[in-house]
Scaffold this motif. Structure first.
Motif, PDB file in Angstrom:
ATOM      1  N   CYS A 637      -6.515   0.447 -13.158  1.00  0.00           N
ATOM      2  CA  CYS A 637      -7.314   1.093 -12.115  1.00  0.00           C
ATOM      3  C   CYS A 637      -7.414   0.174 -10.898  1.00  0.00           C
ATOM      4  O   CYS A 637      -7.701  -1.015 -11.023  1.00  0.00           O
ATOM      5  CB  CYS A 637      -8.714   1.437 -12.635  1.00  0.00           C
ATOM      6  N   ALA A 638      -7.161   0.758  -9.713  1.00  0.00           N
ATOM      7  CA  ALA A 638      -7.229   0.008  -8.452  1.00  0.00           C
ATOM      8  C   ALA A 638      -8.202   0.696  -7.504  1.00  0.00           C
ATOM      9  O   ALA A 638      -8.154   1.915  -7.320  1.00  0.00           O
ATOM     10  CB  ALA A 638      -5.851  -0.092  -7.809  1.00  0.00           C
ATOM     11  N   LEU A 639      -9.100  -0.092  -6.902  1.00  0.00           N
ATOM     12  CA  LEU A 639     -10.078   0.416  -5.936  1.00  0.00           C
ATOM     13  C   LEU A 639      -9.603   0.089  -4.523  1.00  0.00           C
ATOM     14  O   LEU A 639      -9.151  -1.027  -4.253  1.00  0.00           O
ATOM     15  CB  LEU A 639     -11.451  -0.226  -6.195  1.00  0.00           C
ATOM     16  N   VAL A 640      -9.716   1.059  -3.620  1.00  0.00           N
ATOM     17  CA  VAL A 640      -9.360   0.863  -2.213  1.00  0.00           C
ATOM     18  C   VAL A 640     -10.614   1.052  -1.372  1.00  0.00           C
ATOM     19  O   VAL A 640     -11.297   2.071  -1.475  1.00  0.00           O
ATOM     20  CB  VAL A 640      -8.279   1.873  -1.768  1.00  0.00           C
ATOM     21  N   THR A 641     -10.937   0.046  -0.563  1.00  0.00           N
ATOM     22  CA  THR A 641     -12.099   0.098   0.307  1.00  0.00           C
ATOM     23  C   THR A 641     -11.673  -0.130   1.748  1.00  0.00           C
ATOM     24  O   THR A 641     -10.494  -0.338   2.037  1.00  0.00           O
ATOM     25  CB  THR A 641     -13.125  -0.973  -0.112  1.00  0.00           C
ATOM     26  N   SER A 642     -12.640  -0.123   2.631  1.00  0.00           N
ATOM     27  CA  SER A 642     -12.343  -0.359   4.047  1.00  0.00           C
ATOM     28  C   SER A 642     -11.829  -1.780   4.278  1.00  0.00           C
ATOM     29  O   SER A 642     -11.194  -2.057   5.281  1.00  0.00           O
ATOM     30  CB  SER A 642     -13.602  -0.103   4.891  1.00  0.00           C
ATOM     31  N   ALA A 643     -12.097  -2.659   3.315  1.00  0.00           N
ATOM     32  CA  ALA A 643     -11.641  -4.048   3.462  1.00  0.00           C
ATOM     33  C   ALA A 643     -10.231  -4.264   2.921  1.00  0.00           C
ATOM     34  O   ALA A 643      -9.665  -5.343   3.057  1.00  0.00           O
ATOM     35  CB  ALA A 643     -12.607  -4.992   2.737  1.00  0.00           C
ATOM     36  N   THR A 644      -9.654  -3.247   2.281  1.00  0.00           N
ATOM     37  CA  THR A 644      -8.314  -3.383   1.716  1.00  0.00           C
ATOM     38  C   THR A 644      -7.276  -3.525   2.825  1.00  0.00           C
ATOM     39  O   THR A 644      -7.286  -2.761   3.793  1.00  0.00           O
ATOM     40  CB  THR A 644      -7.980  -2.160   0.849  1.00  0.00           C
ATOM     41  N   THR A 645      -6.369  -4.482   2.654  1.00  0.00           N
ATOM     42  CA  THR A 645      -5.362  -4.751   3.686  1.00  0.00           C
ATOM     43  C   THR A 645      -4.464  -3.541   3.916  1.00  0.00           C
ATOM     44  O   THR A 645      -4.199  -3.150   5.046  1.00  0.00           O
ATOM     45  CB  THR A 645      -4.496  -5.957   3.274  1.00  0.00           C
ATOM     46  N   ASP A 646      -3.995  -2.931   2.844  1.00  0.00           N
ATOM     47  CA  ASP A 646      -3.131  -1.752   2.948  1.00  0.00           C
ATOM     48  C   ASP A 646      -3.786  -0.610   2.182  1.00  0.00           C
ATOM     49  O   ASP A 646      -3.666  -0.527   0.962  1.00  0.00           O
ATOM     50  CB  ASP A 646      -1.746  -2.062   2.367  1.00  0.00           C
ATOM     51  N   PRO A 647      -4.534   0.279   2.881  1.00  0.00           N
ATOM     52  CA  PRO A 647      -5.295   1.323   2.183  1.00  0.00           C
ATOM     53  C   PRO A 647      -4.474   2.543   1.802  1.00  0.00           C
ATOM     54  O   PRO A 647      -5.030   3.519   1.318  1.00  0.00           O
ATOM     55  CB  PRO A 647      -6.366   1.679   3.219  1.00  0.00           C
ATOM     56  N   ARG A 648      -3.163   2.513   2.028  1.00  0.00           N
ATOM     57  CA  ARG A 648      -2.361   3.700   1.741  1.00  0.00           C
ATOM     58  C   ARG A 648      -2.375   4.016   0.248  1.00  0.00           C
ATOM     59  O   ARG A 648      -2.405   3.137  -0.592  1.00  0.00           O
ATOM     60  CB  ARG A 648      -0.922   3.498   2.207  1.00  0.00           C
ATOM     61  N   LEU A 649      -2.305   5.331  -0.036  1.00  0.00           N
ATOM     62  CA  LEU A 649      -2.352   5.783  -1.413  1.00  0.00           C
ATOM     63  C   LEU A 649      -1.164   5.249  -2.207  1.00  0.00           C
ATOM     64  O   LEU A 649      -1.302   4.877  -3.378  1.00  0.00           O
ATOM     65  CB  LEU A 649      -2.371   7.319  -1.448  1.00  0.00           C
ATOM     66  N   SER A 650       0.031   5.209  -1.604  1.00  0.00           N
ATOM     67  CA  SER A 650       1.205   4.718  -2.313  1.00  0.00           C
ATOM     68  C   SER A 650       1.015   3.289  -2.788  1.00  0.00           C
ATOM     69  O   SER A 650       1.446   2.914  -3.879  1.00  0.00           O
ATOM     70  CB  SER A 650       2.435   4.809  -1.408  1.00  0.00           C
ATOM     71  N   ASN A 651       0.349   2.476  -1.992  1.00  0.00           N
ATOM     72  CA  ASN A 651       0.102   1.086  -2.378  1.00  0.00           C
ATOM     73  C   ASN A 651      -0.909   1.015  -3.528  1.00  0.00           C
ATOM     74  O   ASN A 651      -0.767   0.203  -4.447  1.00  0.00           O
ATOM     75  CB  ASN A 651      -0.417   0.308  -1.171  1.00  0.00           C
ATOM     76  N   ALA A 652      -1.927   1.881  -3.488  1.00  0.00           N
ATOM     77  CA  ALA A 652      -2.926   1.903  -4.567  1.00  0.00           C
ATOM     78  C   ALA A 652      -2.292   2.344  -5.881  1.00  0.00           C
ATOM     79  O   ALA A 652      -2.592   1.798  -6.946  1.00  0.00           O
ATOM     80  CB  ALA A 652      -4.082   2.839  -4.195  1.00  0.00           C
ATOM     81  N   VAL A 653      -1.390   3.344  -5.822  1.00  0.00           N
ATOM     82  CA  VAL A 653      -0.704   3.808  -7.034  1.00  0.00           C
ATOM     83  C   VAL A 653       0.154   2.684  -7.618  1.00  0.00           C
ATOM     84  O   VAL A 653       0.172   2.446  -8.823  1.00  0.00           O
ATOM     85  CB  VAL A 653       0.157   5.046  -6.710  1.00  0.00           C
TER      86      VAL A 653
END
Length: 687
Positions: A637-653
């Motif tokens: 599981c990966a969390l993406v927040t406003s502080a994430t360097t690359d917030p794109r969905l592909s990067n989170a997946v």
């Protein structure tokens, strides 16, 4: 002693062969010894280590990158092996004299041996933590050589702990750092490491190129270490030759390397070299008395070097070769020695193969019932650990045993089982292709229906237009006017019906293209749909990606059939759909993998929500036609927040998929999650 040019020449010739033929390569599998078919891997040595005190790291001065020649010489003297000293006590004593005044390049090199000792003892977390501290120091001191050495340590850790995707990613980084590195020793280590990773992943052509680059660097390294470096390159070259099926070349290379190791007093390489030399003989010439002696020699050398793993493989293969030669007494003696070692080493796969061969010997000796029982018992253990193709090989020998016993009915049943497994393998390869073809056919059929509806709607519009023109020409009576109005109303209703059918067909096609036909969940295509994966809210508010994998799902299909496997997938999807929030989306990611998008979820609530979902899904067995089946899972599981360097969905997946891989590698039934990119945590999923 091998001449300096001979290794380079052999590498270049083998590289040309790989590029010219582009043939399929025959890979050696791990530790099998079924009636003479056997191979090996190189185990990491057991080590102890002393921890690096954080105060030493914090107090290092900010002087320019440099080396301490005296300490470097002491480290060279300790390097009796290829990459790390075997005398751990001497290394620990030297490390106690390395402090904040030690130049950064030498400091990183010395403590880098600690990282590799930790990695080879399978303490990946500790090794990576120490490497990260060294990396921070190297970056602070802006030492390119030290930073390259640290990045190589990360790759060594991934390779030693079999995290091959991470190792390959690190290799790409090392390729970029090679032009920035001036130290010949560090460049040699980088090229050697890259060659080993590529060899492990089957990229032999590129591995040979980096092996040749490492060979070119040897003369520029410390004189006292050049001979052992050439020996190490010969060992690696021999492994690649064996993987490529170049058995004669592998024999020549290993024979020369054995002479080198003896001349240099480097016994740590000898067990694997003798084993590899015997393998090359086996695959080139087949079983013989000479081959049996070669494997016994391997076992003896390994015993003297205290390498129990190679000693076990030596006896197992000597027994298998003797069995093929019908020397049953000798075969039983050697196999029993291998079985004892496999038991002591807790190697159930090798032990099951050895016990299988011992049972086969009993069948050949006329002890039919006892022998076939031992073979079937060993096969039961083997089947839990081996791939389907390897299990099919066991069925061949079980069928032979039944033929020897004269039980032709059981022989036929065993061969039928083998034929069924062969068909299952073929079916599994076709399943995905058929599914794609079926979806494409359905989409084509729907498009055809839509075109027919469009043509009918266009015809109806033309008819209505004609009726409207007739109204302009005929206004003779009120009856005609009323008739026209009635026709117009009828036409309007018919047009609405046709348009409704058209919209329904479009909607059905859209639904099929975004949903999995088996489970009804979204499929991978939904990830790019604006209402699901491409939702703009995912770019502006916190969200999370969870990927779940059903552990050992293939065993359910193998033991109960694909129909029962489908029942589990359908029930799993239903539980998952009922467990998530209304704002979230669940999809079948592929096979037995599922993905969940948690929208508008923050750091404080994520772990609680994810644990709740996973608990509801697997806390009770699944009711199937084969009975109640328990199911276990691994997840990332990966969390993406406003502080994430690359917030794109592909990067989170991609990050969630990497975390899932780490969870499975850590033993399965675990959740690996990252609340921030640099901080990964793990939880047990044994509910």
């Amino acid at each position: 002693m091998v001449k300096l040019y001979s290794l380079k020449t052999r590498i270049i010739m083998l590289l040309k062969t790989v590029r010219a033929t582009q043939a399929s390569l025959s890979l050696l599998s791990v530790g099998l010894a079924i009636l003479g078919l056997s191979t090996s891997t190189v185990a990491a040595p057991s080590v102890t280590f002393s921890s690096l005190e954080h105060t030493h790291l914090a107090q290092l001065s900010s002087s320019p990158p440099q080396r301490d020649n005296d300490i470097e010489q002491q480290l060279d003297n300790l390097l009796d092996g290829e990459l790390i000293p075997s005398d751990h006590a001497a290394l620990d004593e030297l490390l106690r004299h390395i402090d904040s005044s030690t130049p950064i390049d030498t400091f990183v090199r010395a403590h880098g041996y600690q990282v590799m000792r930790l990695a080879r003892s399978q303490q990946a977390s500790a090794a990576l933590a120490l490497a990260q501290e060294l990396k921070t120091l190297a970056e602070t001191h802006t030492s390119s050589n030290a930073l390259s050495e640290v990045e190589t340590l990360f790759a060594e850790t991934y390779l030693a702990t079999e995290q091959m995707p991470l190792a390959l990613t690190q290799v790409e980084l090392l390729k970029q750092r090679l032009p920035l590195t001036s130290s010949a020793r560090v460049r040699y280590h980088m090229q050697h490491l890259i060659a080993r990773v590529l060899q492990q992943t089957g990229n032999y052509s590129e591995a040979l190129e980096h092996l040749l680059a490492a060979r070119e660097l040897v003369p520029a390294t410390q004189t006292q270490g050049q001979a052992r470096r050439r020996l190490s390159l010969n060992v690696l070259l021999a492994r690649i030759q064996a993987h490529l099926g170049q058995w004669q070349d592998a024999q020549t290379t290993t024979a020369q390397a054995i002479q080198q190791a003896i001349a240099q007093d480097s016994p740590q390489h000898l067990p694997d070299l003798y084993l590899l030399h015997a393998y090359a003989q086996q695959y080139q010439f087949g079983p013989s008395a000479t081959l049996v002696e070669a494997f016994l020699k391997t076992a003896a050398v390994a015993h003297e070097a205290n390498n129990s793993r190679v000693e076990m493989l030596g006896y197992n293969n000597a027994g298998a070769a003797a069995l093929l030669l019908q020397d049953l007494n000798a075969a039983a003696e050697y196999l029993e020695r291998g079985r004892v070692l496999a038991t002591a080493l807790e190697r159930p796969l090798e032990r099951s193969v050895t016990e299988f061969n011992l049972g086969y010997i009993q069948v050949l000796e006329g002890k039919h019932a006892q022998g076939i029982a031992a073979m079937l018992s060993a096969a039961e253990t083997f089947n839990q650990l081996a791939q389907k193709r390897e299990r099919m090989l066991l069925l061949t020998h079980i069928a032979k045993a039944y033929a020897i016993m004269g039980d032709y009915q059981q022989q036929a049943a065993t061969l039928a089982q083998q034929l069924k497994m062969t068909q299952e393998l073929a079916d599994e390869q076709r399943d995905q292709q058929l599914a794609d073809l079926q979806l494409r056919y359905q989409a084509t059929e729907k498009n055809y229906q839509i075109k027919l509806l469009e043509q009918e709607a266009e015809l109806r519009e033309q008819e209505l237009a004609a009726q409207q023109r007739q109204q302009q020409w005929t206004q003779a009576t009120a009856i005609v006017a009323l008739l026209f109005l009635g026709l117009l109303a009828f036409g309007y209703r018919k047009t609405r019906q046709l348009n409704g059918l058209l919209n329904q067909a479009n909607s059905e096609l859209q639904h099929q293209s975004l949903h999995d036909p088996l489970t009804g969940l979204y499929n991978r295509r939904a990830l790019t749909d604006p209402t699901v994966g491409a939702d703009p809210r995912l770019q502006s508010v916190p969200y999370a990606v969870l990927i779940i994998d059903i552990d050992h799902f293939k065993m359910i299909n193998d033991q109960h059939g694909h129909a029962v496997g489908d029942e589990v997938l359908i029930a799993f999807a239903q539980r998952l759909r009922n467990s998530i929030r209304a704002t979230d989306n669940a999809m079948r990611w592929g096979g037995e993998e599922f993905l969940v998008l948690f929208k508008a979820i923050d750091r404080d609530n994520l772990l609680e929500v994810v644990q709740s979902v996973l608990r509801k899904v697997v806390q009770s067995p699944f009711a199937t036609s084969a009975g109640n089946l328990p199911v276990h899972i691994s997840a990332g599981c990966a969390l993406v927040t406003s502080a994430t360097t690359d917030p794109r969905l592909s990067n989170a997946v991609k990050q969630a998929d990497t975390l899932l891989y780490q969870a499975k590698h850590a033993g399965r039934q675990r959740l690996h999650y990252a609340l921030s990119p640099e901080h990964v945590e793990s939880l047990s999923l044994r509910f």
